[in-house]
Design a protein around this motif. Sequence first.
Motif, PDB file in Angstrom:
ATOM      1  N   SER A 194       0.821  -1.209   0.000  1.00 41.46           N
ATOM      2  CA  SER A 194       0.000   0.000   0.000  1.00 41.46           C
ATOM      3  C   SER A 194       0.857   1.261   0.000  1.00 41.46           C
ATOM      4  CB  SER A 194      -0.938   0.010   1.212  1.00 41.46           C
ATOM      5  OG  SER A 194      -0.190  -0.044   2.424  1.00 41.46           O
ATOM      6  N   VAL A 195       1.963   1.247   0.740  1.00 42.64           N
ATOM      7  CA  VAL A 195       2.857   2.407   0.802  1.00 42.64           C
ATOM      8  C   VAL A 195       3.587   2.577  -0.524  1.00 42.64           C
ATOM      9  CG1 VAL A 195       4.878   3.388   1.945  1.00 42.64           C
ATOM     10  CG2 VAL A 195       3.135   2.207   3.291  1.00 42.64           C
ATOM     11  N   LEU A 196       4.006   1.473  -1.105  1.00 40.71           N
ATOM     12  CA  LEU A 196       4.707   1.525  -2.391  1.00 40.71           C
ATOM     13  C   LEU A 196       3.812   2.135  -3.469  1.00 40.71           C
ATOM     14  CD1 LEU A 196       7.310   0.739  -3.872  1.00 40.71           C
ATOM     15  CD2 LEU A 196       6.353  -1.542  -4.205  1.00 40.71           C
ATOM     16  N   LYS A 197       2.570   1.705  -3.505  1.00 40.99           N
ATOM     17  CA  LYS A 197       1.632   2.237  -4.504  1.00 40.99           C
ATOM     18  C   LYS A 197       1.292   3.698  -4.214  1.00 40.99           C
ATOM     19  CE  LYS A 197      -0.312  -2.112  -6.088  1.00 40.99           C
ATOM     20  NZ  LYS A 197      -1.512  -2.866  -6.502  1.00 40.99           N
ATOM     21  N   GLU A 198       1.172   4.031  -2.939  1.00 37.55           N
ATOM     22  CA  GLU A 198       0.901   5.415  -2.559  1.00 37.55           C
ATOM     23  C   GLU A 198       2.030   6.332  -3.006  1.00 37.55           C
ATOM     24  OE1 GLU A 198      -0.605   6.411   1.546  1.00 37.55           O
ATOM     25  OE2 GLU A 198       1.379   7.338   1.663  1.00 37.55           O
ATOM     26  N   CYS A 199       3.258   5.885  -2.807  1.00 43.82           N
ATOM     27  CA  CYS A 199       4.432   6.676  -3.188  1.00 43.82           C
ATOM     28  C   CYS A 199       4.408   6.994  -4.672  1.00 43.82           C
ATOM     29  CB  CYS A 199       5.706   5.906  -2.827  1.00 43.82           C
ATOM     30  SG  CYS A 199       7.236   6.637  -3.450  1.00 43.82           S
ATOM     31  N   TYR A 200       4.120   5.991  -5.482  1.00 41.21           N
ATOM     32  CA  TYR A 200       4.172   6.205  -6.930  1.00 41.21           C
ATOM     33  C   TYR A 200       2.910   6.864  -7.473  1.00 41.21           C
ATOM     34  CZ  TYR A 200       8.798   4.501  -7.668  1.00 41.21           C
ATOM     35  OH  TYR A 200      10.161   4.413  -7.676  1.00 41.21           O
ATOM     36  N   THR A 201       1.838   6.818  -6.725  1.00 43.42           N
ATOM     37  CA  THR A 201       0.646   7.576  -7.101  1.00 43.42           C
ATOM     38  C   THR A 201       0.904   9.071  -6.930  1.00 43.42           C
ATOM     39  OG1 THR A 201      -0.840   5.774  -6.474  1.00 43.42           O
ATOM     40  CG2 THR A 201      -1.794   7.965  -6.591  1.00 43.42           C
ATOM     41  N   LYS A 202       1.656   9.434  -5.888  1.00 40.65           N
ATOM     42  CA  LYS A 202       1.964  10.844  -5.625  1.00 40.65           C
ATOM     43  C   LYS A 202       2.990  11.414  -6.605  1.00 40.65           C
ATOM     44  CE  LYS A 202       1.031  11.227  -0.648  1.00 40.65           C
ATOM     45  NZ  LYS A 202       1.642  11.534   0.673  1.00 40.65           N
ATOM     46  N   LEU A 203       3.776  10.542  -7.237  1.00 42.39           N
ATOM     47  CA  LEU A 203       4.849  11.002  -8.112  1.00 42.39           C
ATOM     48  C   LEU A 203       4.261  11.586  -9.394  1.00 42.39           C
ATOM     49  CD1 LEU A 203       7.963  11.093  -8.345  1.00 42.39           C
ATOM     50  CD2 LEU A 203       7.834   8.888  -9.541  1.00 42.39           C
ATOM     51  N   ASN A 204       4.463  12.885  -9.604  1.00 42.94           N
ATOM     52  CA  ASN A 204       3.850  13.565 -10.746  1.00 42.94           C
ATOM     53  C   ASN A 204       4.527  13.224 -12.066  1.00 42.94           C
ATOM     54  OD1 ASN A 204       1.789  14.956  -9.398  1.00 42.94           O
ATOM     55  ND2 ASN A 204       3.226  16.530  -8.706  1.00 42.94           N
ATOM     56  N   LYS A 205       5.811  12.894 -12.011  1.00 46.83           N
ATOM     57  CA  LYS A 205       6.520  12.576 -13.249  1.00 46.83           C
ATOM     58  C   LYS A 205       7.560  11.489 -12.969  1.00 46.83           C
ATOM     59  CE  LYS A 205      10.009  16.232 -12.654  1.00 46.83           C
ATOM     60  NZ  LYS A 205      10.676  17.380 -13.278  1.00 46.83           N
ATOM     61  N   THR A 206       7.819  10.717 -13.995  1.00 43.99           N
ATOM     62  CA  THR A 206       8.850   9.680 -13.878  1.00 43.99           C
ATOM     63  C   THR A 206      10.208  10.359 -13.993  1.00 43.99           C
ATOM     64  OG1 THR A 206       7.378   8.049 -14.856  1.00 43.99           O
ATOM     65  CG2 THR A 206       9.716   7.536 -14.847  1.00 43.99           C
ATOM     66  N   GLU A 207      10.981  10.297 -12.930  1.00 40.71           N
ATOM     67  CA  GLU A 207      12.217  11.084 -12.869  1.00 40.71           C
ATOM     68  C   GLU A 207      13.446  10.306 -13.330  1.00 40.71           C
ATOM     69  OE1 GLU A 207      13.623  14.538  -9.808  1.00 40.71           O
ATOM     70  OE2 GLU A 207      13.099  12.598  -8.948  1.00 40.71           O
ATOM     71  N   THR A 208      13.448   9.000 -13.116  1.00 37.38           N
ATOM     72  CA  THR A 208      14.622   8.191 -13.452  1.00 37.38           C
ATOM     73  C   THR A 208      14.181   6.896 -14.135  1.00 37.38           C
ATOM     74  OG1 THR A 208      14.727   6.801 -11.467  1.00 37.38           O
ATOM     75  CG2 THR A 208      15.671   9.026 -11.309  1.00 37.38           C
ATOM     76  N   PRO A 209      15.111   6.198 -14.795  1.00 39.72           N
ATOM     77  CA  PRO A 209      14.787   4.887 -15.369  1.00 39.72           C
ATOM     78  C   PRO A 209      14.320   3.892 -14.302  1.00 39.72           C
ATOM     79  CG  PRO A 209      16.855   5.706 -16.265  1.00 39.72           C
ATOM     80  CD  PRO A 209      16.479   6.626 -15.144  1.00 39.72           C
TER      81      PRO A 209
END
Length: 212
Positions: A78-93
Amino acid sequence: MVKYQLKEVLPNIFAVIVKDKYDRAMLFCRAQEYYESPSTKFRGKEFSIWDYMKWYHEQNGHGFSYGGDWSGFNIPISVLKECYTKLNKTETPYDKVMDQILSRILPNTGYVIGCGNTTGTTFKHEMCHALYHTNKDYKKQMDDLTKGLPKKYYDAFKKNILAMGYATKVVNDEIQAYLQYGFEESRFNKGVNFKQLKEYSQIYREAAKRFN
């Protein structure tokens, strides 16, 4: 390209196996620090990985050594998905690869661990974390053992764990995991009698046998 394998090692416990230690660390860095960074600049926040790298260097004073400092990772799904839901843009490969991994993990509850294989000490240490967060009986057993530790040892473990860069909220979880697999780590066992450490390790491991 990050080479990885995804395995469901127990129901709703997924191991992301990345043999390359640097790639493994960078793949998990964002989510791990979102979950348990000692700094409120990053814990629970969307952040730039470049800002984190600079902060990590300033804290440790020897460049960005994250890939050498950490080899195992563990995060609730749940935390992993929450983290990437908040990420507005893909910053790194590495963000792209983690997005791919998340698309393959269907449950919203459970646990994800990162390791180099499914046989070594790192894997066993991370499985201790996974069980602690997914099995109430296991957690109670471990917490009861930790409550029974002499105060001087508990205080020493807590001090060492915080000095290693962990957040206060994971102290008891880290104690049970390190005492089972990783008590030889000098940063963890500083100020504690090694013979006593081995005895505690045996007690924790014996109690955990019925769970895994």
